[in-house]
Design a protein around this motif. Sequence first.
Motif, PDB file in Angstrom:
ATOM      1  N   ASP A 117     -34.714 -14.154  14.180  1.00  0.00           N
ATOM      2  CA  ASP A 117     -33.714 -13.854  15.211  1.00  0.00           C
ATOM      3  C   ASP A 117     -34.272 -14.190  16.601  1.00  0.00           C
ATOM      4  N   GLY A 118     -33.450 -14.845  17.403  1.00  0.00           N
ATOM      5  CA  GLY A 118     -33.834 -15.090  18.788  1.00  0.00           C
ATOM      6  C   GLY A 118     -34.536 -16.410  19.053  1.00  0.00           C
TER       7      GLY A 118
ATOM      8  N   SER B  86     -28.629 -10.511  16.131  1.00  0.00           N
ATOM      9  CA  SER B  86     -29.530  -9.870  15.176  1.00  0.00           C
ATOM     10  C   SER B  86     -28.966  -9.956  13.763  1.00  0.00           C
ATOM     11  N   THR B  87     -29.832 -10.314  12.812  1.00  0.00           N
ATOM     12  CA  THR B  87     -29.446 -10.298  11.398  1.00  0.00           C
ATOM     13  C   THR B  87     -30.051  -9.099  10.681  1.00  0.00           C
TER      14      THR B  87
ATOM     15  N   PRO C 160     -24.724 -14.529  11.700  1.00  0.00           N
ATOM     16  CA  PRO C 160     -24.288 -15.577  12.633  1.00  0.00           C
ATOM     17  C   PRO C 160     -24.067 -16.895  11.898  1.00  0.00           C
ATOM     18  N   ALA C 161     -23.192 -17.714  12.426  1.00  0.00           N
ATOM     19  CA  ALA C 161     -22.886 -19.000  11.796  1.00  0.00           C
ATOM     20  C   ALA C 161     -24.128 -19.873  11.671  1.00  0.00           C
TER      21      ALA C 161
ATOM     22  N   LEU D 249     -30.177 -13.870  -3.574  1.00  0.00           N
ATOM     23  CA  LEU D 249     -30.336 -12.627  -2.824  1.00  0.00           C
ATOM     24  C   LEU D 249     -30.835 -12.950  -1.427  1.00  0.00           C
ATOM     25  N   LEU D 250     -30.409 -12.149  -0.470  1.00  0.00           N
ATOM     26  CA  LEU D 250     -30.875 -12.318   0.905  1.00  0.00           C
ATOM     27  C   LEU D 250     -31.317 -10.959   1.424  1.00  0.00           C
ATOM     28  N   SER D 251     -32.567 -10.876   1.865  1.00  0.00           N
ATOM     29  CA  SER D 251     -33.106  -9.624   2.377  1.00  0.00           C
ATOM     30  C   SER D 251     -33.184  -9.690   3.898  1.00  0.00           C
ATOM     31  N   THR D 252     -32.683  -8.644   4.570  1.00  0.00           N
ATOM     32  CA  THR D 252     -32.628  -8.671   6.031  1.00  0.00           C
ATOM     33  C   THR D 252     -33.424  -7.549   6.694  1.00  0.00           C
ATOM     34  N   SER D 253     -34.198  -6.792   5.892  1.00  0.00           N
ATOM     35  CA  SER D 253     -35.124  -5.800   6.440  1.00  0.00           C
ATOM     36  C   SER D 253     -35.936  -5.254   5.270  1.00  0.00           C
TER      37      SER D 253
END
Length: 429
Positions: free
Chosen positions: A335-336, A379-380, A390-391, A410-414
């Motif tokens: 992110d960022g 933020s993801t 976000p796109a 699967l997608l892990s975001t934290s």
Amino acid sequence: MANVAVVGAQWGDEGKGKVVDWLSERADVVVRFQGGHNAGHTLVINGVTYKLSLLPSGVVRGKLSLIGNGVVVDPWALLDEIDRLCAQGVAITPDVLKVAENACLILPLHAQIDRAREEASGAAKIGTTGRGIGPAYEDRVGRRAIRVCDLNCRATLEARIEGLLRHHNALLRGLGAAEIDGQDLLEKLLAVAPRILPYADVVWQRLDELRHTRKRVLFEGAQGAMLDVDHGTYPFVTSSSTVSGNAGTGSGVGPGQVGYVLGICKAYTTRVGAGPFPTELFDPIGERIGDRGHEFGTVTGRRRRCGWFDAVLVRQAVKVGGIDGIALTKLDVLDGFEELKICIGYRLGDKVLRHLPASMAEQPLVEPIYESLPGWSESTRGARSWKDLPASAIKYIRRIEELIEAPVALLSTSPEREDTILVQDPFST
């Protein structure tokens, strides 16, 4: 319902612990099939952090947890880990944890030899954890190893120790290191035996019984494909086979019982220890990734080397490991960033390669060919559905899928287990 094997698709440390913990809710049994206590999994459950090395991740949730014959077991490290988890309120009994009776043991002499050889290697050291995993696997294939079942018989132990020290004391003398006292080793093993033997079991037989009752099994690997002793960046590899093909032999089942293979990889790349790393960053961007991702080894505490996502390596892992889908972790670390890069090939002299060459002379010479993609400012972290992303993040994920020739399942975001986006349930595939 399919059984599932979870393997690393990079150099380890990809976030397998969280993914296995997330999947263990859907499984009946979790089996660890290779490696030793050099591997580390970190689980965060309800704000509590659990650090595992030898224990299968399912043990934290009370799932039947099996340590297969492909694992090398340090009995003292195992007991320390059991005691530590019990102190955190996790009930670990012989009803929950089973250790293959034919698993080989890591002994104090193995760590001594491991460290002595690394010191003698000087600049050529490979960066082992110094915990004796390599020497233990050498004894296994050299037919010198002491196994869990041997702890049940003093006469067997005495004979095995005599043969073991005939080899290792000669090696230690050559390295200028202190020799091993056989009587001391015997006494240590006899002392630890009463605590280890209650966990000993015929794991292959138990798995066969579970198959007949249609229980769902989760096979848990350690390290990653690029550390595989055959397919990794040799000689900077671990001493076992880390790909899914070893899930069967390392636990005592046929290859047809493994089922869906889920590969774990980060949205960028990390590595611990020495060895080639084509996309490694030596600039503030690499530092930023490492700081944001808290990139320190679970077992060693060593800072991990960081770099851009290497689609060449992950595609290679997909091919040699029979990976059906990917669990992409730590997307939120990116992110960022205004711009992101993905390695899509290597340049070696006047050649362009779509694989990492096996030659240890050529591996350090390859130069990454990058493709740039726009980053995202949103933020993801904590996202639990595609609509929360976000796109530009979705575009990044889709491009990874195209390049590695495998879908993101699967997608892990934290680190929290619920901060997971399920695209394809491995157990129902």
